[in-house]
Write an enzyme that holds these catalytic residues in place. Structure first.
Site, PDB file in Angstrom:
ATOM      1  N   SER A   1      -1.559   7.884  16.229  1.00  0.00           N
ATOM      2  CA  SER A   1      -0.899   7.377  17.436  1.00  0.00           C
ATOM      3  C   SER A   1      -0.882   8.472  18.491  1.00  0.00           C
ATOM      4  CB  SER A   1       0.542   6.966  17.106  1.00  0.00           C
ATOM      5  OG  SER A   1       1.303   6.743  18.277  1.00  0.00           O
TER       6      SER A   1
ATOM      7  N   TYR B   1       8.752   9.650  13.630  1.00  0.00           N
ATOM      8  CA  TYR B   1       7.540   8.884  13.884  1.00  0.00           C
ATOM      9  C   TYR B   1       6.397   9.819  14.273  1.00  0.00           C
ATOM     10  CZ  TYR B   1       4.273   5.577  15.981  1.00  0.00           C
ATOM     11  OH  TYR B   1       3.140   4.858  16.284  1.00  0.00           O
TER      12      TYR B   1
ATOM     13  N   ALA C   1       6.085  12.985  13.650  1.00  0.00           N
ATOM     14  CA  ALA C   1       5.706  13.814  12.512  1.00  0.00           C
ATOM     15  C   ALA C   1       4.811  13.046  11.549  1.00  0.00           C
ATOM     16  CB  ALA C   1       6.959  14.312  11.794  1.00  0.00           C
ATOM     17  N   SER C   2       5.122  11.786  11.316  1.00  0.00           N
ATOM     18  CA  SER C   2       4.296  10.987  10.402  1.00  0.00           C
ATOM     19  C   SER C   2       2.888  10.818  10.944  1.00  0.00           C
ATOM     20  CB  SER C   2       4.947   9.619  10.156  1.00  0.00           C
ATOM     21  OG  SER C   2       4.853   8.775  11.294  1.00  0.00           O
ATOM     22  N   LYS C   3       2.774  10.609  12.236  1.00  0.00           N
ATOM     23  CA  LYS C   3       1.457  10.388  12.832  1.00  0.00           C
ATOM     24  C   LYS C   3       0.675  11.692  12.967  1.00  0.00           C
ATOM     25  CE  LYS C   3       1.696   5.930  13.227  1.00  0.00           C
ATOM     26  NZ  LYS C   3       0.769   5.050  12.479  1.00  0.00           N
TER      27      LYS C   3
ATOM     28  N   VAL D   1       0.809  -1.218   0.000  1.00  0.00           N
ATOM     29  CA  VAL D   1       0.000   0.000   0.000  1.00  0.00           C
ATOM     30  C   VAL D   1       0.845   1.272   0.000  1.00  0.00           C
ATOM     31  CG1 VAL D   1      -2.020  -1.084   1.004  1.00  0.00           C
ATOM     32  CG2 VAL D   1      -0.291  -0.082   2.516  1.00  0.00           C
TER      33      VAL D   1
END
Length: 250
Positions: A140, A153, A155-157, A60
């Site tokens: 998260s 991590y 920043a991505s969430k 994905v």
């Protein structure tokens, strides 16, 4: 009648952990589920409810494969009603900011953030054609609270929350609801099992932060996803539900 009878759902990361539990819970609630994973474990998930769950092997983080799996859902069932973007990774790009490897940065953002973008990009037109739907994105507590060595991590969430809010505003008039879940420490999942091997002290600290004094279980996150997917959440969009056992209340 089960809450999700007649609904068609795509669940990514469905081979293990929260993705697996979510696929099984949506099936239990009556949905026909395409369980998507790149590992091959999607077949094991589908075998638990073969009348309700169909395995789909796909990466994905690749737009062509996401486009194909959405087309497969619509081709098999004529519609798409629910998308659960569960795929995520942790334990890489985990260092003080000056020490973060660029390749690790790119990999983490690709898995955690790009996969959500691609899922929504291809699912939203199918949901418009179906008359609406519900998208649930996995963020998260790391989007809400910070800790050392988790800048990428987090920043991505946090980016997932931003995309969730924007998409909800864009597509509400098309009867598409877009929400996010912010789990705390959940065990066992692929992410936490990997963390347990590589960062055992950090995992132990995370497990102790819950006010309930225990980790969450994937089934507890799946129950919240089933609520957001259902008409019980018909006026819930553009927001996130924190499912962390009280971690962020402290």
């Amino acid at each position: 009648m089960a809450r999700l009878d007649g609904r068609i759902a795509v669940v990514t990361g469905a081979g293990i952990g929260q993705g697996r539990s979510t696929a099984l819970r949506l099936a239990q609630e009556g949905a026909k589920v395409l369980a998507v994973d790149v590992s091959g474990a999607e077949k094991d998930t589908a075998a638990q409810a073969p009348d309700q769950i169909e395995p789909v092997h796909a990466d994905v983080t690749r737009g062509d494969e996401v486009q194909a799996l959405v087309a497969e859902a619509v081709g098999r069932h004529g519609r798409l009603d629910i998308l659960c973007n569960v795929v995520g990774v942790a334990g890489i790009a985990q260092a003080p900011v000056p020490d973060i490897d660029e390749d690790d940065y790119d990999r983490l953002l690709t898995v955690n953030l790009k996969s959500v973008f691609l899922g929504m990009k291809h699912a939203i037109p199918a949901m418009v054609a179906s008359g609406g739907g519900s998208i649930i994105n996995w963020s998260s507590v790391g989007a809400l609270v910070s800790s050392p060595q988790t800048a990428v991590y987090g920043a991505s969430k946090a980016g997932i929350l931003a995309m969730t809010r924007a998409a909800a505003r864009e597509w509400g008039k098309a009867n598409i609801r877009v929400n996010a879940i912010c789990p705390g420490f959940v065990y066992p999942t692929g992410m936490t099992l990997m963390g347990e091997r590589e960062f055992p002290e950090a995992v132990s600290r995370a497990a102790s932060k819950s006010a309930l004094d225990r980790p969450g279980h994937p089934d507890e996150i799946a129950a919240v996803a089933a609520f957001l997917a259902s008409s019980d959440a018909s006026y819930v969009t553009g927001t996130y539900l924190v499912v962390d056992g009280g971690w962020t209340a402290g």
